[in-house]
Design an enzyme around this catalytic site. Structure first.
Site, short mmCIF file in Angstrom:
data_model
loop_
_atom_site.label_atom_id
_atom_site.label_comp_id
_atom_site.label_asym_id
_atom_site.label_seq_id
_atom_site.Cartn_x
_atom_site.Cartn_y
_atom_site.Cartn_z
N HIS A 1 0.81 -1.23 0.00
CA HIS A 1 0.00 0.00 0.00
C HIS A 1 0.84 1.28 0.00
O HIS A 1 0.67 2.12 -0.89
CB HIS A 1 -1.00 -0.04 1.16
CG HIS A 1 -1.70 1.25 1.40
ND1 HIS A 1 -2.60 1.79 0.50
CD2 HIS A 1 -1.59 2.15 2.41
CE1 HIS A 1 -3.03 2.95 0.97
NE2 HIS A 1 -2.44 3.19 2.13
N HIS B 1 3.57 6.96 5.43
CA HIS B 1 2.35 7.63 5.89
C HIS B 1 1.48 6.84 6.87
O HIS B 1 0.76 7.42 7.67
CB HIS B 1 1.50 8.13 4.71
CG HIS B 1 0.65 7.08 4.06
ND1 HIS B 1 1.08 6.31 3.02
CD2 HIS B 1 -0.63 6.68 4.30
CE1 HIS B 1 0.12 5.49 2.65
NE2 HIS B 1 -0.94 5.68 3.43
N GLU C 1 0.18 5.49 12.74
CA GLU C 1 -1.13 5.01 13.14
C GLU C 1 -1.16 3.50 13.35
O GLU C 1 -1.86 3.01 14.23
CB GLU C 1 -2.16 5.40 12.07
CG GLU C 1 -3.55 5.41 12.62
CD GLU C 1 -4.40 6.47 11.94
OE1 GLU C 1 -5.60 6.28 11.87
OE2 GLU C 1 -3.84 7.48 11.45
N ASP C 2 -0.42 2.78 12.54
CA ASP C 2 -0.60 1.32 12.53
C ASP C 2 0.56 0.49 13.08
O ASP C 2 0.48 -0.72 13.11
CB ASP C 2 -0.85 0.86 11.08
CG ASP C 2 -2.13 1.44 10.50
OD1 ASP C 2 -2.98 1.85 11.31
OD2 ASP C 2 -2.26 1.50 9.27
N ASP D 1 -3.17 7.90 -1.74
CA ASP D 1 -3.51 6.87 -0.74
C ASP D 1 -4.91 6.34 -1.03
O ASP D 1 -5.15 5.13 -1.08
CB ASP D 1 -3.42 7.54 0.63
CG ASP D 1 -4.03 6.74 1.77
OD1 ASP D 1 -3.51 5.65 2.05
OD2 ASP D 1 -5.02 7.20 2.36
N ASP E 1 -16.18 12.71 -28.45
CA ASP E 1 -14.90 12.59 -27.75
C ASP E 1 -14.81 11.31 -26.93
O ASP E 1 -14.01 11.19 -26.03
CB ASP E 1 -14.63 13.82 -26.86
CG ASP E 1 -15.64 13.98 -25.75
OD1 ASP E 1 -16.70 13.32 -25.82
OD2 ASP E 1 -15.38 14.75 -24.81
MN MN Z 1 -2.82 4.64 3.73
#
Ligand code: MN
Length: 487
Positions: free
Chosen positions: A49, A73, A77-78, A139, A260
């Protein structure tokens, strides 16, 4: 497919050769260690990811700090590593970006509050540093591409939020290509039936057009080479599916008239070349009257520049051709992201800052007004459109564009309720289905199993959402009748 570190470094070398590849590799190792025990819901290692997010940003030509922050990033948090750890190893600027992305993460609000709060945080982050939003957008693109692994309800909520917020912000930042990518990824989750309908109805037509454009591309390629145009490239460019769907709904158009659908895009060096190429093409292929648009001399309000023309090809086929310089092309596709390419620092120039000072204006609005509803109203007026808020008898807030009617309200609750809507009460008084709603109204709708949409509902409904549901009902009905007649 998982991006490898080799692919990422190669992409960076291509789009922004000033970036220190060793530092990127270091951030990669760091993220790999931090996420080593984690897996995505898809079963892949979690590292897939942040790598996909960083790769997308590299493709946009973003600077070193942004790409490294993208790799890191999700760490605070994780994982067991903190912002302080990141600061120690990667310094202030990268930590600031990671913190900005993290602060946009989890929302505890629900309903309208959640929406307002989400938007507000996006703008606070944007005003501080637009790169935070660019990381967040990339993300989101990767998360959208793996929605199939989420529970359907959650997938739909994320997809809808992506169309409502992320695509619109990307569009406002001039990132037309990114907007199209977000919408196309979200489309099947937000409107599954409509998506299937588009695929079935239009795919064969689309494929035919694409084939034809490739043939035309060869012809023009030869024409330009024979006439000594030195620098140019031609691509056949298929219109994004969701934007095609919107166009069909909005203009109630026949697909045969959308020229188009597959456009040929010619990118050249100088403005004079654009006009010369246009002249050569018109001399060879008959132009369709009234379809020549000179957006170079007269740019669109959002700054878009190109020459557009529609020509008749050899065998009765019709094609749109767009001609632009490389600078115009990058601006049209990548908007604000294009401004970072080949820059030393991740800072916007004075001109760019002026161009995007609407972000600051939106934040200033919030300072003036403590009233959330008022704030949201002004905010949407600027970026989206003007909205009202009405209530269900249970007190749930339903958001509708100004001028919406009880019929729009019914379809917003559920398409079944819309299809069988037989009457409405507003603030306890019986009203017609065409009654214009106001903010604060309490709306109650009645249904009857025998009731069906009628054609005049298309006039009564004001939202695109209700209109497509009604049209969808009639299309289905017509198909059934045709089947009965032919089968
Ligand atoms: Mn993420």
């Amino acid at each position: 497919m998982a991006i490898t570190i080799k692919q990422l470094l190669k992409k960076i070398e291509e789009t922004n050769p000033k970036i220190d590849l060793d530092l990127v590799r270091l951030a990669y190792e760091y993220a790999k260690e931090a996420h080593q025990d984690q897996k995505r819901l898809s079963g892949e290692p979690y590292l897939v990811h942040p790598m996909a997010t960083a790769y997308q940003l590299a493709e946009l030509g973003l600077d070193q700090s942004t790409i490294i922050a993208a790799l890191l990033h999700d760490i605070p948090e994780d994982t067991k590593f903190t912002l302080a750890d990141i600061k120690k190893d990667f310094g202030q600027e990268i930590t600031f970006l990671v913190k900005g992305v993290t602060s946009l993460g989890k929302l505890k609000y629900r309903g309208m509050d959640r929406y307002v709060e989400n938007l507000r945080r996006m703008f606070v982050a944007m005003a501080k540093d637009i790169r935070v939003i660019l990381i967040r957008i990339c993300d989101r693109i990767h998360n959208l591409s793996t929605l199939e692994y989420l529970p359907p309800e959650k997938a739909k909520r994320i997809a809808l939020e992506s169309i409502e917020i992320y695509a619109k912000i990307a569009n406002r930042l001039g990132m037309g290509e990114i907007k199209g990518v977000i919408e196309d990824l979200a489309f099947p989750y937000v409107y599954p039936q409509e998506y299937q309908w588009m695929i079935k109805k239009f795919k064969p037509h689309y494929d035919k057009m694409e084939l034809y454009s490739k043939k035309m591309q060869k012809g023009i390629n030869r024409l330009l080479k024979d006439n000594k145009i030195e620098y140019f490239s031609i691509h056949a460019r298929a219109k994004h599916l969701y934007s095609l769907y919107q166009k069909l709904l909005h203009y109630n158009k026949d697909i045969q008239q959308i020229y188009d659908l597959v456009a040929l895009r010619i990118v050249t060096d100088k403005i004079l070349d654009c006009y010369q190429i246009l002249g050569l093409i018109h001399a060879q292929y008959k132009p369709m009257p009234g379809r020549l648009k000179d957006y170079i001399a007269q740019p669109k309000p959002n700054g878009y520049q190109s020459l557009h023309t529609t020509v008749f090809g050899g065998d009765g086929q019709i094609s749109e051709i767009q001609i632009r310089t490389k600078d115009m092309h990058e601006e049209a596709e990548y908007g604000i992201a294009a401004h970072w390419q080949y820059k030393e620092e991740g800072r916007l120039s004075e001109i760019d800052r002026k161009k995007y000072n609407w972000v600051q204006k939106i934040l200033d609005l919030q300072k003036i007004s403590d009233d959330q509803n008022q704030y949201l109203k002004s905010l949407k007026l600027d970026i989206f459109q003007n909205y009202i808020f009405v209530f269900t008898p249970k007190g749930e807030v339903i958001e509708l564009p100004e001028g919406a009617t009880p019929l729009d309200f019914a379809y917003m609750i559920h398409s079944e309720i819309g299809d069988h809507c037989s009457g409405a009460k507003v603030n306890n008084k019986i009203v017609s289905l065409a009654y214009p709603l106001m903010s604060g109204d309490v709306v109650e709708v009645f249904t009857n199993a025998k009731k069906k949409p009628s054609l005049d509902w298309l006039e009564i409904a004001k939202t695109d959402h209700a209109k497509h549901k009604i049209k969808y009902f009639f299309n289905r009905k017509r198909n059934k009748e045709v089947k009965k007649l032919t089968g």
